[in-house]
Design a protein around this motif. Structure first.
Motif: not given
Length: 353
Positions: A23-28, A40-43, A345-348
């Motif tokens: 879920a943390a990858l939705k708010s990078l 830390a959660e995003q990492i 994948n997460a950013l692009l």
């Protein structure tokens, strides 16, 4: 020597991890300039994603991402500095995700030569879907990000190397996750580990200090007198450590620094552009060569492992460490690919992924 070999993830088997932090990858952030900008959660979410990609590709036969999240997209690879691992990782990552990598070396474009970085950022970003940039000064990557209309990912600058530290963290999870089977997730695996850095006060050291303490890994930072850690890096490290009860300690004696270490890390003593300083640096780093004797005298933990981002030179670490069962350097190098895939994948990629 303890049976370290069996606790390291090998090429014929790999663990998987539950997507606890997906879920943390939705708010990078839009860009990846430094991991100090990420929680830390995003990492942990990026590490989980990388581990999943690695497992599916290597052990389930998934040669390409079935959803092709970068299909029809081009990533501009701006490399002002040469590279082996970063280039191979980025081009193969784009291909795995269905995208196209456009390599733009220093002799291919006029980055900061006959055209300002601001203008180059605006022009290049108008024709690609993301920029992966390996540059010199930190101001180059921040200027690219400021004026780019698409996400910018830092492939290296003089102050940071975020994709390298993601690979390091994936490697640490692979090794210590198998030793801590009851851990509830990646951050639980990291908690309580101690990393000793024995080497230059450089971009890898800075990124380790600003990332690992907030993920629960204590850091013993050791560099010679005359090679100080900048105050802003110390402050970021201290702030991160406060959130996890990790420790950040500073040393100039490598024997003292490796005391209690689970992980011993070094890097080149002479970075690109510092060749004229080589003779002086070799003198300054006398006694800093990582060896079994150093670890034994310093009382490193029994099952300590060795890491190095490569390329390695003989004065930095002895052969009997570098090529031993304690060394995870080639596992670490391979993980550059899997963490780059996760980052792209997460950013692009398609946001539905």
């Amino acid at each position: 020597m303890s049976n370290i070999k069996h606790s390291i993830v090998s090429n014929n088997g790999a663990g998987t991890t539950h997507q606890v932090h997906s879920a943390a990858l939705k708010s990078l952030p839009r860009d990846m300039i430094a991991l100090s900008d990420y929680s830390a959660e995003q990492i942990a979410g990026l590490i989980e994603s990388a581990a999943d990609f690695k497992h599916k590709a290597k052990y389930e036969g998934q040669a390409f991402h079935p959803d092709q999240p970068l299909k029809g997209k081009t990533i501009g690879l701006i490399f002002s500095k040469r590279s082996t691992r970063t280039r191979v990782a980025s081009e193969t990552s784009a291909a795995y995700l269905g995208g196209h990598a456009l390599f733009l070396g220093k002799d291919d474009i006029q980055l900061g030569v006959n055209e300002t970085l601001r203008d180059s950022a605006q022009v290049i970003s108008s024709m690609v879907d993301g920029i992966f940039a390996r540059v010199g000064p930190h101001s180059d990557i921040t200027t690219l990000a400021k004026y780019s209309s698409v996400p910018v990912i830092n492939a290296l600058c003089e102050e940071n190397h975020p994709t390298q530290i993601l690979a390091d963290l994936l490697t640490i999870w692979e090794v210590f996750g198998k030793r801590r089977p009851n851990a509830r997730g990646i951050l639980d695996v990291f908690r309580g580990l101690r990393l000793a850095w024995v080497g230059d006060a450089n971009n890898i050291a800075f990124e380790i200090m600003t990332t690992m303490p907030k993920c629960g890994i204590s850091v013993n930072m050791c560099s010679p007198a005359g090679y100080p850690i900048p105050e802003y890096v110390r402050n970021l490290a201290a702030t991160g450590a406060q959130t996890t009860d990790a420790e950040v300690k500073y040393f100039s004696d490598p024997i003292e620094a490796v005391n209690g270490a689970d992980i011993i890390v070094t890097d080149t003593w002479v970075s690109m552009g510092q060749e004229d300083e080589k003779a002086q640096r070799i003198r300054d780093f006398a006694g800093y060569q990582v060896s079994k004797e150093m670890a034994q005298k310093g009382n490193a933990n029994k099952d300590w492992i060795f890491m190095h981002c490569l390329p390695r030179k003989a004065e930095e670490v002895t052969d009997d460490v570098f090529y031993s069962d304690r060394s995870v350097v080639f596992q670490e190098a391979e993980n550059r690919k899997w963490t780059t895939i996760a980052t792209f994948n997460a950013l692009l990629g398609k946001k539905s992924n």
